[in-house]
Write a protein that holds these residues in place. Sequence first.
Motif, PDB file in Angstrom:
ATOM      1  N   ASP A  94      43.449 -58.199   7.229  1.00 33.55           N
ATOM      2  CA  ASP A  94      42.074 -58.499   7.609  1.00 33.55           C
ATOM      3  C   ASP A  94      41.119 -57.596   6.822  1.00 33.55           C
ATOM      4  OD1 ASP A  94      42.396 -56.910  10.859  1.00 33.55           O
ATOM      5  OD2 ASP A  94      41.747 -56.014   8.966  1.00 33.55           O
ATOM      6  N   PHE A  95      39.848 -57.961   6.853  1.00 38.09           N
ATOM      7  CA  PHE A  95      38.882 -57.282   5.996  1.00 38.09           C
ATOM      8  C   PHE A  95      38.727 -55.803   6.361  1.00 38.09           C
ATOM      9  CE2 PHE A  95      34.594 -55.806   4.999  1.00 38.09           C
ATOM     10  CZ  PHE A  95      34.660 -55.901   3.619  1.00 38.09           C
ATOM     11  N   LYS A  96      38.786 -55.475   7.632  1.00 37.08           N
ATOM     12  CA  LYS A  96      38.610 -54.073   8.033  1.00 37.08           C
ATOM     13  C   LYS A  96      39.681 -53.194   7.395  1.00 37.08           C
ATOM     14  CE  LYS A  96      37.931 -51.077  12.048  1.00 37.08           C
ATOM     15  NZ  LYS A  96      37.822 -51.020  13.528  1.00 37.08           N
ATOM     16  N   ASP A  97      40.923 -53.655   7.403  1.00 36.71           N
ATOM     17  CA  ASP A  97      41.996 -52.880   6.756  1.00 36.71           C
ATOM     18  C   ASP A  97      41.756 -52.782   5.254  1.00 36.71           C
ATOM     19  OD1 ASP A  97      43.310 -52.472   9.163  1.00 36.71           O
ATOM     20  OD2 ASP A  97      44.575 -54.264   8.929  1.00 36.71           O
ATOM     21  N   PHE A  98      41.290 -53.862   4.671  1.00 36.36           N
ATOM     22  CA  PHE A  98      40.981 -53.891   3.235  1.00 36.36           C
ATOM     23  C   PHE A  98      39.906 -52.858   2.906  1.00 36.36           C
ATOM     24  CE2 PHE A  98      38.751 -55.826  -0.434  1.00 36.36           C
ATOM     25  CZ  PHE A  98      39.806 -56.160  -1.261  1.00 36.36           C
ATOM     26  N   LEU A  99      38.874 -52.804   3.739  1.00 38.98           N
ATOM     27  CA  LEU A  99      37.780 -51.842   3.553  1.00 38.98           C
ATOM     28  C   LEU A  99      38.299 -50.411   3.588  1.00 38.98           C
ATOM     29  CD1 LEU A  99      34.703 -50.960   3.669  1.00 38.98           C
ATOM     30  CD2 LEU A  99      34.939 -51.115   6.152  1.00 38.98           C
ATOM     31  N   TYR A 100      39.090 -50.084   4.612  1.00 37.49           N
ATOM     32  CA  TYR A 100      39.530 -48.693   4.765  1.00 37.49           C
ATOM     33  C   TYR A 100      40.636 -48.316   3.777  1.00 37.49           C
ATOM     34  CZ  TYR A 100      36.342 -48.014   8.589  1.00 37.49           C
ATOM     35  OH  TYR A 100      35.187 -47.881   9.325  1.00 37.49           O
ATOM     36  N   ASP A 101      41.343 -49.308   3.236  1.00 37.67           N
ATOM     37  CA  ASP A 101      42.244 -49.010   2.114  1.00 37.67           C
ATOM     38  C   ASP A 101      41.442 -48.439   0.947  1.00 37.67           C
ATOM     39  OD1 ASP A 101      44.515 -49.880   3.414  1.00 37.67           O
ATOM     40  OD2 ASP A 101      44.655 -51.795   2.341  1.00 37.67           O
ATOM     41  N   HIS A 102      40.253 -48.982   0.693  1.00 39.01           N
ATOM     42  CA  HIS A 102      39.401 -48.485  -0.386  1.00 39.01           C
ATOM     43  C   HIS A 102      38.781 -47.137  -0.025  1.00 39.01           C
ATOM     44  CE1 HIS A 102      39.723 -52.614  -1.883  1.00 39.01           C
ATOM     45  NE2 HIS A 102      39.221 -52.194  -3.022  1.00 39.01           N
ATOM     46  N   ILE A 103      38.259 -47.029   1.172  1.00 46.53           N
ATOM     47  CA  ILE A 103      37.610 -45.784   1.588  1.00 46.53           C
ATOM     48  C   ILE A 103      38.592 -44.613   1.574  1.00 46.53           C
ATOM     49  CG2 ILE A 103      36.593 -44.603   3.590  1.00 46.53           C
ATOM     50  CD1 ILE A 103      35.167 -47.211   4.271  1.00 46.53           C
ATOM     51  N   PRO A 109      49.532 -52.913  -2.575  1.00 45.89           N
ATOM     52  CA  PRO A 109      50.216 -53.856  -3.465  1.00 45.89           C
ATOM     53  C   PRO A 109      49.251 -54.770  -4.200  1.00 45.89           C
ATOM     54  CG  PRO A 109      50.395 -54.577  -1.188  1.00 45.89           C
ATOM     55  CD  PRO A 109      49.753 -53.214  -1.153  1.00 45.89           C
ATOM     56  N   TYR A 110      48.010 -54.854  -3.731  1.00 47.27           N
ATOM     57  CA  TYR A 110      47.013 -55.687  -4.382  1.00 47.27           C
ATOM     58  C   TYR A 110      46.099 -54.829  -5.259  1.00 47.27           C
ATOM     59  CZ  TYR A 110      44.061 -53.933  -0.574  1.00 47.27           C
ATOM     60  OH  TYR A 110      43.386 -53.117   0.291  1.00 47.27           O
ATOM     61  N   GLU A 111      45.383 -55.469  -6.149  1.00 50.09           N
ATOM     62  CA  GLU A 111      44.489 -54.758  -7.063  1.00 50.09           C
ATOM     63  C   GLU A 111      43.181 -54.419  -6.352  1.00 50.09           C
ATOM     64  OE1 GLU A 111      41.963 -55.670 -11.146  1.00 50.09           O
ATOM     65  OE2 GLU A 111      43.912 -56.662 -10.851  1.00 50.09           O
ATOM     66  N   ARG A 112      42.920 -53.143  -6.193  1.00 52.19           N
ATOM     67  CA  ARG A 112      41.670 -52.722  -5.565  1.00 52.19           C
ATOM     68  C   ARG A 112      40.515 -52.856  -6.555  1.00 52.19           C
ATOM     69  NH1 ARG A 112      42.281 -46.924  -3.076  1.00 52.19           N
ATOM     70  NH2 ARG A 112      43.044 -46.538  -5.167  1.00 52.19           N
ATOM     71  N   ILE A 113      39.312 -52.970  -6.009  1.00 48.88           N
ATOM     72  CA  ILE A 113      38.129 -53.061  -6.856  1.00 48.88           C
ATOM     73  C   ILE A 113      37.845 -51.689  -7.476  1.00 48.88           C
ATOM     74  CG2 ILE A 113      36.351 -52.460  -5.158  1.00 48.88           C
ATOM     75  CD1 ILE A 113      34.783 -54.934  -6.208  1.00 48.88           C
ATOM     76  N   GLU A 114      37.243 -51.666  -8.640  1.00 52.92           N
ATOM     77  CA  GLU A 114      36.818 -50.420  -9.269  1.00 52.92           C
ATOM     78  C   GLU A 114      35.351 -50.208  -8.973  1.00 52.92           C
ATOM     79  OE1 GLU A 114      36.950 -47.303 -10.122  1.00 52.92           O
ATOM     80  OE2 GLU A 114      38.511 -47.730 -11.618  1.00 52.92           O
ATOM     81  N   SER A 115      34.984 -48.993  -8.636  1.00 52.80           N
ATOM     82  CA  SER A 115      33.570 -48.691  -8.413  1.00 52.80           C
ATOM     83  C   SER A 115      32.830 -48.658  -9.741  1.00 52.80           C
ATOM     84  CB  SER A 115      33.415 -47.343  -7.709  1.00 52.80           C
ATOM     85  OG  SER A 115      33.879 -46.294  -8.545  1.00 52.80           O
ATOM     86  N   VAL A 116      31.519 -48.853  -9.686  1.00 57.62           N
ATOM     87  CA  VAL A 116      30.703 -48.708 -10.891  1.00 57.62           C
ATOM     88  C   VAL A 116      30.864 -47.311 -11.464  1.00 57.62           C
ATOM     89  CG1 VAL A 116      28.327 -48.656 -11.762  1.00 57.62           C
ATOM     90  CG2 VAL A 116      29.042 -50.491 -10.223  1.00 57.62           C
ATOM     91  N   GLU A 117      30.888 -46.304 -10.592  1.00 59.32           N
ATOM     92  CA  GLU A 117      31.069 -44.926 -11.055  1.00 59.32           C
ATOM     93  C   GLU A 117      32.405 -44.764 -11.765  1.00 59.32           C
ATOM     94  OE1 GLU A 117      29.892 -40.927 -11.633  1.00 59.32           O
ATOM     95  OE2 GLU A 117      28.795 -42.751 -11.090  1.00 59.32           O
ATOM     96  N   GLY A 118      33.438 -45.435 -11.279  1.00 62.79           N
ATOM     97  CA  GLY A 118      34.739 -45.382 -11.954  1.00 62.79           C
ATOM     98  C   GLY A 118      34.677 -45.974 -13.353  1.00 62.79           C
TER      99      GLY A 118
END
Length: 216
Positions: A94-103, A109-118
């Motif tokens: 679910d999206f909440k888990d997806f959000l906190y995986d990034h935070i 196992p999936y490709e996370r988004i890259e931040s602009v700063e990255g």
Amino acid sequence: MTRNFFTNVSNKHKFVLWATDRCGARYNFGILSDFGAEFLNSAPPRHVYSCEDGLEDYKIICLTRHPAARLVSHYHLVMDVWDLVREGKYNRIDFKDFLYDHINDVDTPYERIESVEGFLNECKSRCNWFREPDLYLRLDYIKEDYASLKDLVPTLDIDLQKVEFDDNSDYSSRHWGKTKVKDYYTSQMLNDLYNSQFFNKDYKKAGFSPELVQEF
């Protein structure tokens, strides 16, 4: 100057477009082409930040978007548009888990988004020269920022009446149904994203507040 570049270059108007993914890159590349950009590369746009030798005097335009909206767009890309869930490469979350995986900087196992700063840091480490963008072109403030672009690159034939990004035209939005971006978040989730090490500089450099600035 006819050599191949890693990024999107308009020699005619002496600017570089850093086409950040999930920020309306295809739309912006297309409408800038309509306004006479004459990019050296054809569509689709290249999602690469690069300060290339010989372009030191060119203006740098960086596409961006409110991080909360950008993350929802990426969520549907990896969960619905790509076939990796159906192929069993990873399970849908679910999206909440997806959000906190990034935070929380979790290995996934999936490709996370890259931040602009990255992207900026990668460019800085790879190129012989570097500077911050002359303009962050925000999808959420697209008319306002195209007005700024008109002043920054006056040789472009920009018609502000034609600048109108409809998120429903974004191919990933077909998977969202009628759910608005704000409905993916609680106030706590928005604050946690804003205060996260992962995205905080993206907010500050582009002038975003923790709250969503546009309801899609």
